[in-house]
Design an enzyme around this catalytic site. Structure first.
Site, mmCIF file in Angstrom:
data_model
loop_
_atom_site.group_PDB
_atom_site.id
_atom_site.type_symbol
_atom_site.label_atom_id
_atom_site.label_comp_id
_atom_site.label_asym_id
_atom_site.label_seq_id
_atom_site.Cartn_x
_atom_site.Cartn_y
_atom_site.Cartn_z
ATOM 1 C CB SER A 1 -7.708 12.115 1.471
ATOM 2 O OG SER A 1 -7.068 12.949 0.532
ATOM 3 C CE1 TYR B 1 -10.070 9.112 -3.043
ATOM 4 C CE2 TYR B 1 -9.290 11.365 -2.805
ATOM 5 C CZ TYR B 1 -9.145 10.005 -2.552
ATOM 6 O OH TYR B 1 -8.079 9.566 -1.791
HETATM 7 N N1 LIG Z 1 -2.110 8.107 -3.060
HETATM 8 C C1 LIG Z 1 -2.507 9.267 -2.558
HETATM 9 O O1 LIG Z 1 -2.062 10.359 -3.002
HETATM 10 C C2 LIG Z 1 -3.456 9.300 -1.390
HETATM 11 C C3 LIG Z 1 -3.614 10.509 -0.680
HETATM 12 C C4 LIG Z 1 -4.495 10.566 0.386
HETATM 13 C C5 LIG Z 1 -5.193 9.428 0.741
HETATM 14 N N2 LIG Z 1 -5.036 8.261 0.031
HETATM 15 C C6 LIG Z 1 -5.804 7.091 0.440
HETATM 16 O O2 LIG Z 1 -4.898 6.070 0.814
HETATM 17 C C7 LIG Z 1 -5.528 4.804 0.673
HETATM 18 C C8 LIG Z 1 -4.585 3.850 -0.057
HETATM 19 O O3 LIG Z 1 -4.415 4.288 -1.402
HETATM 20 P P1 LIG Z 1 -3.061 4.120 -2.226
HETATM 21 O O4 LIG Z 1 -2.674 5.455 -2.672
HETATM 22 O O5 LIG Z 1 -2.093 3.312 -1.450
HETATM 23 O O6 LIG Z 1 -3.589 3.355 -3.536
HETATM 24 P P2 LIG Z 1 -3.517 1.842 -4.004
HETATM 25 O O7 LIG Z 1 -2.103 1.380 -4.121
HETATM 26 O O8 LIG Z 1 -4.377 1.786 -5.219
HETATM 27 O O9 LIG Z 1 -4.179 1.011 -2.804
HETATM 28 C C9 LIG Z 1 -5.564 0.885 -2.650
HETATM 29 C C10 LIG Z 1 -5.820 -0.301 -1.739
HETATM 30 O O10 LIG Z 1 -7.252 -0.396 -1.547
HETATM 31 C C11 LIG Z 1 -7.657 -1.727 -1.842
HETATM 32 N N3 LIG Z 1 -9.013 -1.769 -2.379
HETATM 33 C C12 LIG Z 1 -9.553 -1.029 -3.386
HETATM 34 N N4 LIG Z 1 -10.803 -1.448 -3.655
HETATM 35 C C13 LIG Z 1 -11.057 -2.482 -2.798
HETATM 36 C C14 LIG Z 1 -12.161 -3.346 -2.604
HETATM 37 N N5 LIG Z 1 -13.289 -3.224 -3.324
HETATM 38 N N6 LIG Z 1 -12.075 -4.303 -1.647
HETATM 39 C C15 LIG Z 1 -10.941 -4.444 -0.913
HETATM 40 N N7 LIG Z 1 -9.865 -3.649 -1.036
HETATM 41 C C16 LIG Z 1 -9.916 -2.679 -1.985
HETATM 42 C C17 LIG Z 1 -6.647 -2.202 -2.897
HETATM 43 O O11 LIG Z 1 -6.617 -3.628 -2.910
HETATM 44 P P3 LIG Z 1 -7.207 -4.551 -4.089
HETATM 45 O O12 LIG Z 1 -7.217 -3.749 -5.348
HETATM 46 O O13 LIG Z 1 -6.268 -5.717 -4.102
HETATM 47 O O14 LIG Z 1 -8.574 -4.941 -3.609
HETATM 48 C C18 LIG Z 1 -5.357 -1.620 -2.356
HETATM 49 O O15 LIG Z 1 -4.817 -2.469 -1.372
HETATM 50 C C19 LIG Z 1 -6.850 5.065 -0.066
HETATM 51 O O16 LIG Z 1 -7.908 5.095 0.869
HETATM 52 C C20 LIG Z 1 -6.641 6.457 -0.651
HETATM 53 O O17 LIG Z 1 -7.863 7.125 -0.868
HETATM 54 C C21 LIG Z 1 -4.169 8.166 -1.009
#
Ligand SMILES: NC(=O)c1ccc[n+]([C@@H]2O[C@H](COP(=O)([O-])OP(=O)(O)OC[C@H]3O[C@@H](n4cnc5c(N)ncnc54)[C@H](OP(=O)(O)O)[C@@H]3O)[C@@H](O)[C@H]2O)c1
Length: 244
Positions: free
Chosen positions: A138, A151
């Site tokens: 990120s 974070y």
């Molecule tokens: N959204 C943003 O603005 C943003 C910006 C930069 C980077 N990111 C990064 O992008 C990635 C995806 O995030 P997102 O925004 O798409 O959010 P999201 O929809 O909440 O997705 C998070 C994913 O991580 C999985 N996860 C969380 N805890 C877990 C665990 N203990 N074991 C296995 N899987 C787990 C969730 O699956 P389950 O809950 O089903 O386990 C889900 O598939 C993250 O690494 C986040 O830090 C996001």
């Protein structure tokens, strides 16, 4: 020449960016193993996308269970060309809040889970002299901002881990790609007021394009590259007085 991926593994595949990565890989003809905790979400995805997706219910904090799950996926797909670590959490932290459980969860999921899965995948690819690893880090890892220390720390460490893996594995034919998205519309950011918010579909599309190109480190969208160059240069005594 752009890489093609016949077999991929996405860790954190049940929603948001991870779900879009699975959808777009399958649309491009890739067979995908989708890993996450929420079985119902994974089943919904597999139900829609058909037998090109296999699902594996797993909590990335269950570090001891990862090797057997990884081996099962390799057997099932007959190998792996691409492994993406996307799992991540970002609980809300209030202005004066100090919550060690939240900090621990972020380090365990965002960093230690990545070290477990990309460590396993990297060793497997190194032995075969080929493959692509990618981590969804990120822009948050570029500076220690005031809002959510746990974070920012987890993402800064993930970025450094990916760089080390790249330096270790590139001589053995393994490519390691660091993706640094800015804010993306997903469950993680729901209800937050964030600048330059993009849809998860766009984030996944640009991220996959960087993986196919074998990029080293890529901001998504690219607009963040000059912005973060400037933010990284802001001296600490100024930065600590800002809200960025
Ligand atoms: N959204 C943003 O603005 C943003 C910006 C930069 C980077 N990111 C990064 O992008 C990635 C995806 O995030 P997102 O925004 O798409 O959010 P999201 O929809 O909440 O997705 C998070 C994913 O991580 C999985 N996860 C969380 N805890 C877990 C665990 N203990 N074991 C296995 N899987 C787990 C969730 O699956 P389950 O809950 O089903 O386990 C889900 O598939 C993250 O690494 C986040 O830090 C996001």
């Amino acid at each position: 020449m752009a890489r093609t991926f016949e077999r991929a593994l996405v860790v954190g595949a049940s929603s948001g960016i991870g779900e879009q990565l699975v959808r777009q890989l399958v649309a491009g003809g890739t067979r995908v193993a989708a890993v996450a905790r929420r079985e119902a979400e994974l089943r919904r995805l597999a139900g829609e996308l058909g037998d090109r997706v296999s699902i594996h219910v797993h909590d990335v904090r269950d570090y001891d269970a990862a090797p057997a799950t990884f081996d099962r996926i390799v057997d099932e797909l007959g190998g792996l060309d691409l492994v993406i670590y996307n799992a991540g959490v970002m609980p809300t932290i209030d202005e004066h809040e100090v919550d060690f459980d939240k900090d621990r969860q972020m380090v365990e999921v965002n960093l230690l889970g990545a070290m477990r899965w990309l460590g396993l995948a990297g060793a497997w690819m190194e032995a075969r002299g080929a493959g692509t690893l990618a981590g969804i880090s990120s822009v948050a890892g570029d500076r220690g901002r005031r809002g959510n220390p746990g974070y920012h720390t987890s993402k800064a460490a993930l970025t450094t881990y990916l760089e080390s893996l790249r330096n270790r594995l590139s001589r053995y034919g393994v490519t390691v790609v660091t993706i640094k998205p800015g804010p993306v519309e997903t469950d993680m950011t729901r209800g937050m007021k964030l600048p330059l918010l993009i849809p998860a579909e766009q984030c996944a599309r640009e991220a996959l394009s960087h993986m196919r190109d074998g990029a080293v480190e890529a901001y998504v969208p690219a607009t963040w590259a000059p912005i973060m160059t400037v933010i990284r240069m802001v001296p600490s005594f100024v930065f600590r007085r800002t809200n960025i």
